[in-house]
Design a protein around this motif. Structure first.
Motif, PDB file in Angstrom:
ATOM      1  N   LEU A 181       0.807  -1.225   0.000  1.00  0.00           N
ATOM      2  CA  LEU A 181       0.000   0.000   0.000  1.00  0.00           C
ATOM      3  C   LEU A 181       0.837   1.272   0.000  1.00  0.00           C
ATOM      4  CD1 LEU A 181      -2.782  -1.010   2.570  1.00  0.00           C
ATOM      5  CD2 LEU A 181      -3.162  -0.468   0.163  1.00  0.00           C
ATOM      6  N   VAL A 182       1.973   1.274   0.712  1.00  0.00           N
ATOM      7  CA  VAL A 182       2.709   2.525   0.886  1.00  0.00           C
ATOM      8  C   VAL A 182       3.209   3.088  -0.444  1.00  0.00           C
ATOM      9  CG1 VAL A 182       3.397   2.085   3.260  1.00  0.00           C
ATOM     10  CG2 VAL A 182       4.831   1.239   1.399  1.00  0.00           C
ATOM     11  N   ARG A 183       3.408   2.238  -1.438  1.00  0.00           N
ATOM     12  CA  ARG A 183       3.876   2.716  -2.739  1.00  0.00           C
ATOM     13  C   ARG A 183       2.751   3.307  -3.590  1.00  0.00           C
ATOM     14  NH1 ARG A 183       8.844   0.936  -4.607  1.00  0.00           N
ATOM     15  NH2 ARG A 183      10.018  -0.396  -3.179  1.00  0.00           N
ATOM     16  N   VAL A 184       1.511   3.045  -3.168  1.00  0.00           N
ATOM     17  CA  VAL A 184       0.354   3.544  -3.913  1.00  0.00           C
ATOM     18  C   VAL A 184       0.043   4.970  -3.469  1.00  0.00           C
ATOM     19  CG1 VAL A 184      -2.104   3.198  -4.354  1.00  0.00           C
ATOM     20  CG2 VAL A 184      -0.586   1.212  -4.150  1.00  0.00           C
ATOM     21  N   GLU A 185      -0.252   5.816  -4.430  1.00  0.00           N
ATOM     22  CA  GLU A 185      -0.571   7.218  -4.129  1.00  0.00           C
ATOM     23  C   GLU A 185      -1.909   7.312  -3.392  1.00  0.00           C
ATOM     24  OE1 GLU A 185      -1.225  11.440  -6.566  1.00  0.00           O
ATOM     25  OE2 GLU A 185      -0.545   9.618  -7.596  1.00  0.00           O
ATOM     26  N   ASP A 186      -1.985   8.211  -2.411  1.00  0.00           N
ATOM     27  CA  ASP A 186      -3.229   8.413  -1.671  1.00  0.00           C
ATOM     28  C   ASP A 186      -4.355   8.806  -2.622  1.00  0.00           C
ATOM     29  OD1 ASP A 186      -1.964   7.809   0.658  1.00  0.00           O
ATOM     30  OD2 ASP A 186      -1.969   9.822   1.502  1.00  0.00           O
ATOM     31  N   CYS A 187      -5.570   8.324  -2.304  1.00  0.00           N
ATOM     32  CA  CYS A 187      -6.788   8.670  -3.049  1.00  0.00           C
ATOM     33  C   CYS A 187      -6.699   8.297  -4.531  1.00  0.00           C
ATOM     34  CB  CYS A 187      -7.109  10.163  -2.912  1.00  0.00           C
ATOM     35  SG  CYS A 187      -7.350  10.696  -1.219  1.00  0.00           S
ATOM     36  N   SER A 188      -5.989   7.205  -4.844  1.00  0.00           N
ATOM     37  CA  SER A 188      -5.797   6.858  -6.252  1.00  0.00           C
ATOM     38  C   SER A 188      -6.484   5.555  -6.662  1.00  0.00           C
ATOM     39  CB  SER A 188      -4.300   6.743  -6.562  1.00  0.00           C
ATOM     40  OG  SER A 188      -3.727   5.655  -5.858  1.00  0.00           O
ATOM     41  N   LEU A 189      -6.881   4.725  -5.714  1.00  0.00           N
ATOM     42  CA  LEU A 189      -7.481   3.434  -6.064  1.00  0.00           C
ATOM     43  C   LEU A 189      -8.948   3.631  -6.423  1.00  0.00           C
ATOM     44  CD1 LEU A 189      -5.952   1.070  -3.347  1.00  0.00           C
ATOM     45  CD2 LEU A 189      -5.142   1.510  -5.673  1.00  0.00           C
ATOM     46  N   SER A 190      -9.320   3.137  -7.583  1.00  0.00           N
ATOM     47  CA  SER A 190     -10.676   3.374  -8.077  1.00  0.00           C
ATOM     48  C   SER A 190     -11.664   2.374  -7.491  1.00  0.00           C
ATOM     49  CB  SER A 190     -10.702   3.288  -9.608  1.00  0.00           C
ATOM     50  OG  SER A 190     -10.527   1.941 -10.009  1.00  0.00           O
ATOM     51  N   VAL A 191     -12.936   2.713  -7.614  1.00  0.00           N
ATOM     52  CA  VAL A 191     -14.006   1.865  -7.088  1.00  0.00           C
ATOM     53  C   VAL A 191     -14.086   0.539  -7.841  1.00  0.00           C
ATOM     54  CG1 VAL A 191     -15.818   2.764  -8.598  1.00  0.00           C
ATOM     55  CG2 VAL A 191     -16.401   1.941  -6.306  1.00  0.00           C
ATOM     56  N   ASP A 192     -13.577   0.485  -9.065  1.00  0.00           N
ATOM     57  CA  ASP A 192     -13.608  -0.757  -9.848  1.00  0.00           C
ATOM     58  C   ASP A 192     -12.872  -1.891  -9.140  1.00  0.00           C
ATOM     59  OD1 ASP A 192     -14.956   0.665 -11.756  1.00  0.00           O
ATOM     60  OD2 ASP A 192     -13.197   1.009 -13.027  1.00  0.00           O
ATOM     61  N   LEU A 193     -11.849  -1.554  -8.377  1.00  0.00           N
ATOM     62  CA  LEU A 193     -11.080  -2.586  -7.676  1.00  0.00           C
ATOM     63  C   LEU A 193     -11.937  -3.335  -6.653  1.00  0.00           C
ATOM     64  CD1 LEU A 193      -7.708  -0.687  -7.099  1.00  0.00           C
ATOM     65  CD2 LEU A 193      -8.149  -2.524  -8.718  1.00  0.00           C
ATOM     66  N   LEU A 194     -12.964  -2.683  -6.139  1.00  0.00           N
ATOM     67  CA  LEU A 194     -13.825  -3.333  -5.148  1.00  0.00           C
ATOM     68  C   LEU A 194     -14.708  -4.412  -5.773  1.00  0.00           C
ATOM     69  CD1 LEU A 194     -14.834  -0.255  -2.964  1.00  0.00           C
ATOM     70  CD2 LEU A 194     -13.203  -2.067  -2.412  1.00  0.00           C
ATOM     71  N   GLU A 195     -14.676  -4.515  -7.088  1.00  0.00           N
ATOM     72  CA  GLU A 195     -15.377  -5.619  -7.752  1.00  0.00           C
ATOM     73  C   GLU A 195     -14.525  -6.881  -7.785  1.00  0.00           C
ATOM     74  OE1 GLU A 195     -16.544  -4.263 -11.583  1.00  0.00           O
ATOM     75  OE2 GLU A 195     -17.759  -2.597 -10.816  1.00  0.00           O
ATOM     76  N   ILE A 196     -13.240  -6.738  -7.431  1.00  0.00           N
ATOM     77  CA  ILE A 196     -12.340  -7.900  -7.375  1.00  0.00           C
ATOM     78  C   ILE A 196     -12.503  -8.554  -6.005  1.00  0.00           C
ATOM     79  CG2 ILE A 196      -9.928  -8.655  -7.475  1.00  0.00           C
ATOM     80  CD1 ILE A 196      -9.375  -6.171  -9.213  1.00  0.00           C
ATOM     81  N   LYS A 197     -12.674  -9.854  -6.009  1.00  0.00           N
ATOM     82  CA  LYS A 197     -13.003 -10.585  -4.781  1.00  0.00           C
ATOM     83  C   LYS A 197     -12.006 -10.340  -3.656  1.00  0.00           C
ATOM     84  CE  LYS A 197     -13.925 -15.240  -3.047  1.00  0.00           C
ATOM     85  NZ  LYS A 197     -13.971 -16.690  -3.400  1.00  0.00           N
TER      86      LYS A 197
END
Length: 585
Positions: free
Chosen positions: A336-352
């Protein structure tokens, strides 16, 4: 004079026929040779073994002398140690490799850590020599040997502290170093292509995968600054290098969950070839400890790495062992720390896995017996929230309120919702998810009583207090004339479905607990000689609680109801002050 039995044994060994000995001679030779060793006549046995006249029978039967020889060599105290060592080395030199292999593997079987470590130290090098003598058909024998060696290694206790690893109190570090040396010539042999090389690579791959899941997942590796010399870290590096040497790609192993259904030659199922826990361990070694990181391409984006690691993280967090949970938390944090804040989209929540990981994380935060892991879990949980964009945060909060089934977690989510609303109000309309029409469905999920006035207020205390604090914040912060959050339009519904039932619930609960307090006090007076009370939860009877402890618990519950009521009263006062509301839709 030698005892009669020993004289008979020595005499037999010296009078064996040069050729054509019978099958029963095997048993007699074994008994006679063992008797010589056990009764301290190894010097005479050595002279018999070295005698040219006895070479045929020694070549055929000598491996049967391994058990008593190994016993003497392990004890290291016998005056016959040099003679037994000479016999041992000679037997290894002249006997047939397949029989030696069986004999040596039998001598590995022990249960005591000290004996296990000494046996491995004594027998690994002879085992290696025997296997190297088997030629191109050694793959299955190597697999059998590696399986036996690993079974013994897994019986050794794992060092839990830096000092234990430095002192190698359980000899695990020494054994790991020796096993790395043991497999090196076979790894080198497996590098070129060829049919028998594929079989060798298969056995080495199985060993590496088992070493990852059965040994390295149990071990807490320390970085170079904490422990400059670490045999366990070296062993982990060696396993990764061996995987590369036999043709495995570390990036492909890490990304295996994203590359499913690729053909695996020689295996019926992918899981047999690449066990999931082993792949999770590879990811942990690469991304947490940065072992062999130079072979991992830097072209992969942080989000892609996170996606690849989510299944590994999910698997580790679903386990109950402390070592696996800790590694799951570490891998999730590093991903997670390498991921930019506020960058993960809602589409990822469709992944189990993006739904399963938070659910497993909730279990860690709430029922894990280790305080440090619960604390770490909460930290990583917040970090994961920070990485979602606004729409994803909104959806994530809704999902957690529906699925967490834990008041403390729900309270924590509500606190995050309050922070997002505060940011939205400061952003002057640039955050539509936590203001206006989008916000109202989320507020309805927050400001609710699951069982109406009969809701267990103590069990739901954390959630209810955060919900009340959120509502108080809204009526203070959002002006009636602006109604940015829609709270003033929705307030009449909130009063009917939340505030009024909650007040009824508080009054009912307070009356019940005040009565219970009164009865307990009266009971205490009448039964002064038996100052305990039985308490049950469901059908389970808990240990007796003293009357004073019970009274204290009742007072604590009444204090909780007072806190709820004080916030309720404050909200009602604020609503009265701002009673001019816009027309209802």
């Amino acid at each position: 004079c030698l005892p009669q039995r020993r004289n008979d044994s020595v005499h037999f060994c010296r009078t064996l026929p040069e050729n054509g000995f019978k099958s029963e001679d095997y048993d007699v030779f074994t008994v006679s040779g063992r008797t010589c060793i056990e009764e301290g006549d190894s010097l005479q046995l050595l002279s018999i073994v070295l005698d040219e006249k006895n070479q045929d029978i020694v070549r055929c039967m000598g491996w049967n002398l391994l058990p008593p020889l190994v016993q003497v060599l392990l004890k290291k105290e016998s005056k016959d140690l040099p003679h037994c060592l000479a016999i041992f080395n000679y037997v290894l030199e002249v006997c047939r490799p397949k029989e030696l292999l069986i004999g040596l593997l039998e001598q590995l079987e022990h249960d005591e850590p000290d004996t296990i470590a000494e046996s491995l130290h004594l027998l690994l090098n002879p085992l290696q020599k025997v296997l190297l003598c088997l030629g191109v058909r050694k793959a299955s024998s190597l697999g059998m040997a590696l399986s036996s060696v690993l079974d013994q290694l897994c019986k050794l206790p794992v060092p839990m502290t830096k000092e234990q690893e430095e002192d190698d109190v359980f000899s695990l570090c020494r054994c790991c170093s020796e096993i790395s040396s043991f497999i090196r010539p076979f790894v080198d042999e497996a590098r070129p292509s060829g049919a028998h090389k594929d079989e060798l690579r298969t056995e080495l791959l199985k060993f590496c995968m088992q070493a990852l899941s059965r040994v390295l997942l149990q071990v807490q590796l320390r970085d170079q600054e904490t422990l400059p010399e670490s045999p366990l870290r070296d062993f982990a590096c060696s396993i990764l290098l061996d995987l590369c040497a036999i043709g495995e790609s570390l990036p492909a192993l890490v990304h295996q969950p994203l590359l499913r259904h690729r053909p695996i030659p020689g295996f019926l199922e992918e899981e047999v070839c690449y066990p999931k826990e082993s792949l999770a361990c590879v990811a942990h070694l690469l991304f947490v400890h940065h072992l062999q990181a130079d072979v991992f391409p830097s072209v992969y984006s942080p989000v892609y790495r996170l996606r690849a690691n989510m299944e590994h993280i999910c698997l580790l967090l679903s386990r109950t062992e402390e070592s696996r949970i800790q590694k799951g938390l570490e891998l999730y944090e590093k991903s997670l720390v390498r991921v930019e804040d506020c960058s993960l989209s809602v589409d990822l929540l469709e992944i189990k896995s993006f739904l399963s990981v938070p659910q497993n994380l909730v279990k860690v935060m709430t029922i894990c017996p280790h305080h440090n892991l619960r604390t770490k879990g909460l930290k990583v949980f917040q970090l994961s929230i920070d990485k979602f964009n606004l729409e994803a945060k909104y959806t994530f909060f809704q999902l957690m309120l529906k699925t967490s089934n834990h008041s403390g977690v729900e309270g924590y989510v509500i606190k995050n919702i309050k922070n997002q609303i505060d940011s939205a109000l400061k952003a002057n309309g640039s955050n539509p998810w936590f203001a206006g029409l989008h916000l109202l469905p989320l507020l309805r999920s927050v400001l609710t009583l699951p069982d109406g006035p009969e809701t267990d207020l103590l069990e739901n205390m954390d959630r209810l207090m955060e919900a009340l604090n959120l509502l108080r914040y809204l009526v203070i912060r959002d002006k009636v004339t602006e109604n940015q959050t829609g709270i003033w339009t929705e307030l009449y519904k909130i009063e009917d479905t939340f505030l009024k039932p909650l007040r009824v619930g508080v009054n009912m609960s307070r009356a019940h607990y005040e009565r219970e307090l009164h009865l307990t006090r009266e009971d205490k007076k009448s039964k002064a000689k038996d100052p305990s009370v039985s308490v049950s939860v469901g059908d389970e009877q808990l240990p007796n609680m003293t009357k004073d402890t019970h009274i204290q618990a009742l007072h604590s519950a009444l204090h909780t109801f007072d806190m709820m009521e004080s916030v309720l009263v404050r909200i009602e006062e604020l609503i009265e002050v701002k009673d001019t509301r816009p027309p209802q839709n």
